[in-house]
Design an enzyme around this catalytic site. Structure first.
Site, PDB file in Angstrom:
ATOM      1  N   ARG B 298      -0.768   3.711  -4.766  1.00 51.63           N
ATOM      2  CA  ARG B 298      -1.407   2.653  -5.543  1.00 51.63           C
ATOM      3  C   ARG B 298      -2.869   2.996  -5.720  1.00 51.63           C
ATOM      4  O   ARG B 298      -3.529   3.468  -4.797  1.00 51.63           O
ATOM      5  CB  ARG B 298      -1.278   1.298  -4.836  1.00 51.63           C
ATOM      6  CG  ARG B 298       0.150   0.831  -4.767  1.00 51.63           C
ATOM      7  CD  ARG B 298       0.232  -0.602  -4.262  1.00 51.63           C
ATOM      8  NE  ARG B 298       1.615  -0.923  -3.945  1.00 51.63           N
ATOM      9  CZ  ARG B 298       1.998  -1.973  -3.212  1.00 51.63           C
ATOM     10  NH1 ARG B 298       1.078  -2.793  -2.724  1.00 51.63           N
ATOM     11  NH2 ARG B 298       3.265  -2.198  -2.972  1.00 51.63           N
ATOM     12  N   GLN B 316       5.635   2.200   3.220  1.00 50.24           N
ATOM     13  CA  GLN B 316       6.071   0.853   3.591  1.00 50.24           C
ATOM     14  C   GLN B 316       7.346   0.922   4.416  1.00 50.24           C
ATOM     15  O   GLN B 316       8.224   1.728   4.143  1.00 50.24           O
ATOM     16  CB  GLN B 316       6.376   0.039   2.340  1.00 50.24           C
ATOM     17  CG  GLN B 316       5.183  -0.214   1.448  1.00 50.24           C
ATOM     18  CD  GLN B 316       5.577  -1.047   0.244  1.00 50.24           C
ATOM     19  OE1 GLN B 316       6.415  -0.640  -0.552  1.00 50.24           O
ATOM     20  NE2 GLN B 316       4.972  -2.208   0.109  1.00 50.24           N
ATOM     21  N   ASP B 318       9.881  -0.764   4.151  1.00 45.08           N
ATOM     22  CA  ASP B 318      10.332  -1.669   3.112  1.00 45.08           C
ATOM     23  C   ASP B 318      11.821  -1.954   3.254  1.00 45.08           C
ATOM     24  O   ASP B 318      12.578  -1.098   3.671  1.00 45.08           O
ATOM     25  CB  ASP B 318      10.088  -0.962   1.770  1.00 45.08           C
ATOM     26  CG  ASP B 318       9.925  -1.924   0.630  1.00 45.08           C
ATOM     27  OD1 ASP B 318       9.892  -3.133   0.877  1.00 45.08           O
ATOM     28  OD2 ASP B 318       9.817  -1.456  -0.512  1.00 45.08           O
ATOM     29  N   HIS B 320      15.004  -4.420   1.091  1.00 44.57           N
ATOM     30  CA  HIS B 320      15.413  -5.449   0.143  1.00 44.57           C
ATOM     31  C   HIS B 320      16.729  -6.031   0.604  1.00 44.57           C
ATOM     32  O   HIS B 320      17.665  -5.293   0.910  1.00 44.57           O
ATOM     33  CB  HIS B 320      15.507  -4.866  -1.258  1.00 44.57           C
ATOM     34  CG  HIS B 320      14.170  -4.472  -1.783  1.00 44.57           C
ATOM     35  ND1 HIS B 320      13.701  -3.189  -1.711  1.00 44.57           N
ATOM     36  CD2 HIS B 320      13.168  -5.223  -2.311  1.00 44.57           C
ATOM     37  CE1 HIS B 320      12.473  -3.160  -2.200  1.00 44.57           C
ATOM     38  NE2 HIS B 320      12.117  -4.362  -2.570  1.00 44.57           N
ATOM     39  N   LYS B 405       6.806 -17.112  -0.704  1.00 54.07           N
ATOM     40  CA  LYS B 405       6.829 -16.057   0.311  1.00 54.07           C
ATOM     41  C   LYS B 405       6.271 -16.553   1.639  1.00 54.07           C
ATOM     42  O   LYS B 405       5.626 -17.609   1.702  1.00 54.07           O
ATOM     43  CB  LYS B 405       6.005 -14.860  -0.157  1.00 54.07           C
ATOM     44  CG  LYS B 405       4.541 -15.214  -0.423  1.00 54.07           C
ATOM     45  CD  LYS B 405       3.711 -13.989  -0.795  1.00 54.07           C
ATOM     46  CE  LYS B 405       2.268 -14.399  -1.076  1.00 54.07           C
ATOM     47  NZ  LYS B 405       1.347 -13.279  -1.167  1.00 54.07           N
TER      48      LYS B 405
END
Lengths: 569, 569
Positions: B298, B316, B318, B320, B405
């Site tokens: 990023r 991350q 991460d 899902h 969130k």
């Protein structure tokens, strides 16, 4: 391939051309060399098909039986042009020759422009052969020339070898890793994500993770250290390393950040060099062995992409060893031993070692001085000898421009050779980045650098490994080791209980087939090549046992404890 | 911060402005709000320094002692312009107001344009405070305006809290992860590689690897599955996901391959969606939990980069979760439990939970319908309650545009709050990518999707963790757990023997200090915060023992077996 076998294969190519001209006199002939598995010959102006193959084979056998001599003759270009006046491709080849004198070979009424060598007479040919297939091939490999029809023949020393080869090829076709990858949901590609960029679905990701950890832990056990670097770097780095000048065609295009250009890394080496150079180093620190599971990006033409064996993104089990000249041999030997250990553990026991050295005639084409080349070649050679592999193949002129190397091929279950591992010395980067260490005398000295990737690329290795195993992975590396199949809904709780017990023991296990018939669930599990299928129903729940099937074989009912003891890891 | 404390801090800001105007009547005043650790006020036309701070503090104390009332008054814009006629910044602020009526607060002869609220009289202020430092700040935060001098004050409920805060800040300065990273050789940056791109040296890479494996294995234990995706994707994907339209400023520029444009991934989600969509899904497969240790890129402005806590490349942890509406609450609860387990194991026991929901006044600014928002907000709220954290902070208007969130802050050893974990619901991607599953009725239904990153980014977490621990890592995650120090050369063999024994037991251990005096080696080991320093000399070799020091404390001589039993893991 021995010279003798090559002569026979090449001679078979001539006989095939003779046979083709007999049944298709209008054919225009190209070239016809020996190959690893036989021979081929290129033809223009005709189109052969499967039906012709039998006739051609018959004709070739007849030529062999007639025991016709191969006659070599030296001719001038002028004479050659006369001989091949109705063969345009041959005429073009004649023009390409520098020398005034050429050689032709004659067998009965067939004559070919050819350097040879050949068998002295067709009767000497005792290979088992078969006309195999055709494919398109541009004359002299250039898209600007005519497309010819290449006819391939297979040729082996015995009929059994020929049969085995064809069987293996059929087997390999069924074991195509792309098919198995889809069937077992190991990995996928997606046009919208990009060509050649594999995405690993859960089972594939776990398989890759297990393979990566196995390799990494092996390296750590052998006193390598882990390092980790980014996937992009400024062009300044790639300029200093020489990649932009010499490797740009294989690299992805630049991307801009704050008006500076970056590139995706095609290799990890320059980062490791940067870390080495981040402070001064003493001989006492050497050898340094830095391993990284580094994902690199290399451009491949889209037509050359092929599943996992040829992707654009792949992860190398890369390491760089930085050492003194005296340590070189032992470090290479260490890498050879680890390679053998890794491949044996994975069940690839047949390895072929190749030592690539300079072309002694063209020393000026290589980077670095005579002294370091000799030292490096000697170190690699001595390492191979100490390793007990005097049967290595020495390939002159196959060294990289920056140093000699050892490449290692693994032979898979279908007898195919895959070049996977590489152990390369590099004189170039230490020089470009002015790497040094303070030696025992307190002087600056340039270290040697070894690149080594033993699995090579995780992707390519996995592609090969999926085909080698046919997707039936050893239990220790199988991404899912067991399915627990409840016979009906009411056994689901018990199935989950067993699952948790086995998970606690570190097994990779899931409950499956809840909404299917037992036979369908077992069939699925076997198609998916799940090593253990554990069935639980009333009987098992009552006796607190599990019913175990291992790769199609029913092992009966047993306690979880017994199962764990018996587990093939 | 309670409203009461905020009032006091804000009132202190006024008193500071009053004090400043007393010693520097030429000062032009800006604004002066409360902050987390105190308050500040911006001034133009003057330049204060450390020497002035004592005087200011004295004057503020005197104002408090006089117990002067804070008088609120409503004035028209016209009156306000009169009052602040010699205060240009106030005049500009007055012009910015929409309303005709403004409020001012008066304390003795100081008057300020201010909405309040304030304490009713200065005597109510009982916070311990200190004028702390100055910094430059543009008026109204815009580079186009004047640069003012911002004067910061610290304010806490007790003197002890204030003292502790200052001590912690000093401690934090010494524990700067960038300093420790350099001293312990954990990581480095290099201009030629690129800003914000961390390279991990062996110890840092091992630390990161251990952290990553700990998180990953925890997820796998909780029935997550591993997936793995590339670092780039075609712009077609980022267009479909909406990143190119809404997130492009945070993304690296495009790179071209075969005339198609690719982008480095700033997030992993679209890849996971692609894998989900690769075939039809049944409700029976849900919840799907896919975890990836995905390195994302990023763009951050170079001025905002800060070591590992703000890099441009980070990985991350991460995952899902794709599930039905009914599963939502339990999945969030599961993620909360795992978060707590992970942070407790790492020694970060003080967590603050924040629930971010829609601004109820501006529902039209958010993506998705009322029904799903209510369902999602309720699920998050219920999960927090079931988790037993009724003390969560509800933040209206802090939700992402695509869903509500939970963010989780960890409080470090210096009392600083770091937002690290996030558990977010997403309505946007399931809709954009038309994700669905076949529900029990055989109908297509859109699943819910949860993004969750519990460590957040490995880099940022490590940066925080290095400062939290001061580089003295718990034994189980210390990259090097023990040094073995031979007293002299002749003990090196014995040291290596011990090393191999300990390595075999899975310990991360090296032989060090071979060419140094013992005292220097021990000092080095302690500076490097190596948990165990194992000294071996004649005595130890003879008795087949080792002499063990643990973080500065001499544990005496013992057998290796005893050491292993006693090991603090």
């Amino acid at each position: 391939m021995s010279k003798e076998i090559e002569k026979q294969k090449h001679s078979l190519a001539h006989l095939m051309a003779a046979a083709v001209l007999k049944i298709r006199p209008e054919a225009k002939i190209g070239i016809g060399p020996a190959t690893e598995d036989g021979f081929y010959y290129d033809f223009g102006n005709i189109s052969l098909n499967q039906d012709d193959f039998k006739n051609l084979e018959k004709e070739i056998h007849s030529l062999i039986n007639k025991d016709i001599p191969f006659k070599k003759r030296v001719v001038s270009k002028e004479e050659a042009r006369d001989i091949f006046s109705d063969q345009p491709y041959k005429l073009e080849l004649i023009d390409d020759f520098k020398d005034e004198d050429l050689t032709v070979y004659e067998t009965a009424d067939f004559i070919d422009l050819c350097e040879g060598p050949h068998v002295s007479s067709t009767g000497e040919i005792n290979l088992a052969f078969k006309i195999d297939r055709t494919a398109g091939a541009y004359f002299k490999g250039s898209e600007e020339n005519d497309m010819l029809q290449r006819v391939y023949g297979l040729a082996f020393e015995t009929k059994e070898d020929l049969k085995k080869y064809i069987e293996n090829r059929e087997k390999a076709k069924k074991r195509d890793h792309r098919k198995i990858g889809q069937k077992q949901e190991l990995f996928m590609f997606d046009e919208e994500v990009g060509q050649g960029l594999p995405m690993y679905l859960p089972k594939g990701a776990m398989l890759r993770h297990l393979l990566m950890n196995f390799a990494l832990n092996t390296y750590l056990d052998h006193d390598y250290e882990l390092v980790s670097t980014p996937h992009i770097a400024n062009e300044a780095l790639w300029e200093k390393s020489g990649h932009l000048q010499h490797y740009a065609d294989d690299m992805y295009g630049p991307l801009s950040v704050d008006d500076r250009k970056y590139r995706l890394k095609p290799m990890n080496c320059p980062f490791h060099v940067k870390m080495y150079n981040s402070r001064s180093r003493s001989y006492r620190e050497l050898p340094i062995r830095w391993a990284e599971m580094g994902t690199v990006y290399r451009y491949e033409k889209s037509g050359e992409l092929h599943g996992l064996t040829r992707p654009r993104a792949f992860t190398q089990d890369d390491a760089h060893i930085i050492c003194t000249g005296d340590q070189l041999k032992n470090e290479v030997l260490g890498a050879l031993k680890i390679t053998e250990y890794i491949y044996q553990t994975l069940g690839l026991t047949d390895l072929i070692f190749k030592l690539s050295v300079r072309d002694p005639e063209k020393k000026e084409d290589y980077f670095g001085g005579d002294e370091e080349w000799e030292k490096a070649e000697k170190a690699l050679e001595n390492a191979l000898k100490s390793f007990g592999r005097n049967d290595y193949i020495r390939e002159e002129g196959e060294a990289a421009f920056y140093a000699p190397k050892i490449d290692i091929d693994a032979v898979d279950a279908m007898g195919r050779r895959w070049q996977l591992s590489t152990i390369q010395i590099d004189f170039n980067l230490p020089s470009r980045f002015k790497m040094n260490f303070i030696n025992e005398k307190g002087e600056e000295e340039t270290p040697f650098m070894i690149h080594r990737a033993l699995l090579g690329s995780l992707e390519r290795f996995l592609g090969v490994y999926i085909e080698h195993t046919g997707g039936s992975f050893p239990v220790w590396i199988a991404p899912v080791q067991a399915w627990i199949i409840p016979i009906s809904d009411r056994h689901e709780d018990y199935a989950n209980k067993i699952k948790n017990e086995l998970k606690k023991e570190g097994l990779r296990v899931v409950v499956e087939g809840v909404n299917e018939t037992l036979s369908k669930a077992i069939r699925n599990g076997e198609t998916q090549k799940i090593p253990y299928l554990i069935v639980v129903g009333d009987k098992e729940e009552k006796s607190e046992e599990i019913n175990v099937r291992f790769r199609g074989e029913n092992k009966g009912s047993m306690k979880v404890k017994e199962f764990l003891l018996d587990l093939e890891k």
